[in-house]
Design an enzyme around this catalytic site. Structure first.
Site, PDB file in Angstrom:
ATOM      1  N   GLU A 298      21.482 -92.133  75.273  1.00  0.00           N
ATOM      2  CA  GLU A 298      21.763 -92.910  74.061  1.00  0.00           C
ATOM      3  C   GLU A 298      21.631 -94.403  74.328  1.00  0.00           C
ATOM      4  OE1 GLU A 298      24.212 -95.188  71.147  1.00  0.00           O
ATOM      5  OE2 GLU A 298      24.419 -95.073  73.318  1.00  0.00           O
TER       6      GLU A 298
ATOM      7  N   ASP B 200      25.779 -90.873  78.911  1.00  0.00           N
ATOM      8  CA  ASP B 200      25.270 -91.931  79.771  1.00  0.00           C
ATOM      9  C   ASP B 200      26.059 -93.219  79.581  1.00  0.00           C
ATOM     10  OD1 ASP B 200      24.144 -91.960  77.156  1.00  0.00           O
ATOM     11  OD2 ASP B 200      22.629 -93.404  77.813  1.00  0.00           O
TER      12      ASP B 200
END
Length: 391
Positions: free
Chosen positions: A143, A81
């Site tokens: 994350e 991400d």
């Protein structure tokens, strides 16, 4: 064996697949496109790929890709991400890789989609048909927001290896420790009323003053009690980040909120810190006649620490010719440690470029990172004599 795209092409395709994770639903996106690309490329190189949806988030995925077998081995880990981007502040399309001035620009170029392209390009150049221990590529979700991907792996207990490298941007410097982080909110409910008569209400701002004074006292106690010379800021910190309360000068404030973070040193317990803060609030609540609530904005991230004597730390110090050090930002490192892996943080690009408009990775970071990856695979996957420290 199918031919992989070039390193630049892989990096371009990964960046072109949007995968923003954010606490704000309007920004939050699936990482499925990135996972599908990685799965197809890794499968083509002989890796056994397992794609796992996150519990309660069927549009978010972790990927574990394994080559070889054994009870030791090496994990090369990254998150799929990115953070949101600032519209209008990029000189180029955030989702289109662009090379300018010996730098590769794009959202996630250094944090950290570029790392996966570097790993894949390195692996394809190596003879890995006789691995003594497994090589595992790990790609996680979320994350940048909740770290839900890494937390799910801990709960599932599926990831087994001896050593792990997380390729966060560290300018190729080995990182063996970082602080933990808690992000908390205190809400105080009093009673609004006309400011001409204090007896008509109960001022939540006054109560918040007492709460902040108590927290500041606790903050100083932590600073006096805990020190770690390995960190530039060598004590635990507490930051009051934002405060909101009231609506008009001539009204008694009926509600006030404070949001703050606490960054603990390795060896300190976030759970114990939360308990100590919680224990300090009831007396203020009773004294002020208000209602005080303490809640976490996000699940906490523990501090991270791998002993500097660890084999993988020493190996990376030798490969980079740099001494291991510490950082202030948080990573998935503590979660990999919880799964039994000796873990370090080391990757191409600088954290100074991460989370910024015009994020980039300098081209001169790529070859040295490939040298580190190659050296680690040779040491921990191709040789048996370095898998000696059985748990």
């Amino acid at each position: 064996m199918p031919v992989l795209p070039s390193l630049i092409s892989m990096m371009s395709q990964l960046i072109a697949a949007p995968s923003i994770s954010c606490s704000q639903a309007s920004w939050d996106q699936s990482n499925k496109g990135v996972i599908q690309l990685l799965e197809s490329w890794l499968s083509s190189q002989g890796f056994r790929c397992e794609v796992m949806p996150l519990p309660d988030q069927p549009n978010k995925f972790n990927l574990i890709a394994t080559l070889g077998s054994g009870d030791g081995g090496l994990v090369l880990s990254g998150h799929t991400d990115t953070v949101p981007y600032d519209e209008g502040r990029w000189q180029s399309d955030p989702f289109a890789l662009e090379e300018r001035d010996q730098k590769l620009y794009g959202l996630g170029s250094c944090d950290m989609k570029g790392f996966f392209a570097i790993v894949l390009d390195t692996v394809r150049q190596m003879q890995l048909n006789e691995l003594k221990q497994p090589l595992i590529i790990l790609a996680t979700a979320d994350e940048e927001s909740s770290m839900a991907g890494a937390r799910a792996l801990v709960e599932q207990g599926k990831l087994k290896a001896r050593y792990a490298l997380i390729g966060e941007p560290t300018s190729l410097t080995p990182i063996h420790a970082h602080k933990g982080i808690m992000m908390e909110r205190i809400q105080i409910t009093g009673q609004a009323g006309h400011s001409s008569n204090p007896a008509l209400g109960n001022n939540a701002l006054d109560a918040m003053h007492s709460v902040m004074s108590e927290l500041m006292t606790f903050r100083q106690q932590l600073k006096n009690q805990y020190r770690d010379a390995n960190f530039i800021i060598d004590y635990p910190t507490m930051n009051f980040g934002c405060i909101h309360g009231g609506d008009n000068p001539n009204r008694i404030c009926g509600h006030c909120e404070l949001e703050f973070d606490v960054r603990a040193l390795p060896g300190m317990s976030n759970k114990e810190l939360m308990s100590e803060i919680t224990q300090r609030l009831p007396s203020i609540e009773a004294k002020t006649g208000t209602k005080i609530q303490l809640n976490s904005l996000f699940p906490d991230v523990p501090s991270f620490y791998t002993p500097i004597e660890s084999d993988i730390i020493k190996a990376c110090e030798n490969l980079t010719e740099r001494s291991a050090t510490t950082v202030a930002f948080a990573t998935e490192g503590p979660f990999l440690n919880q799964m039994g892996m000796e873990t370090l943080i080391l990757g191409p690009g600088s954290i100074d470029q991460a989370h910024q408009p015009n994020e980039f990775m300098a081209l001169d970071q790529i070859q040295p990172m490939q040298q580190v990856i190659r050296g680690l695979i040779e040491r921990f996957c191709l040789q048996l004599n370095h898998q000696k420290n059985e748990k």
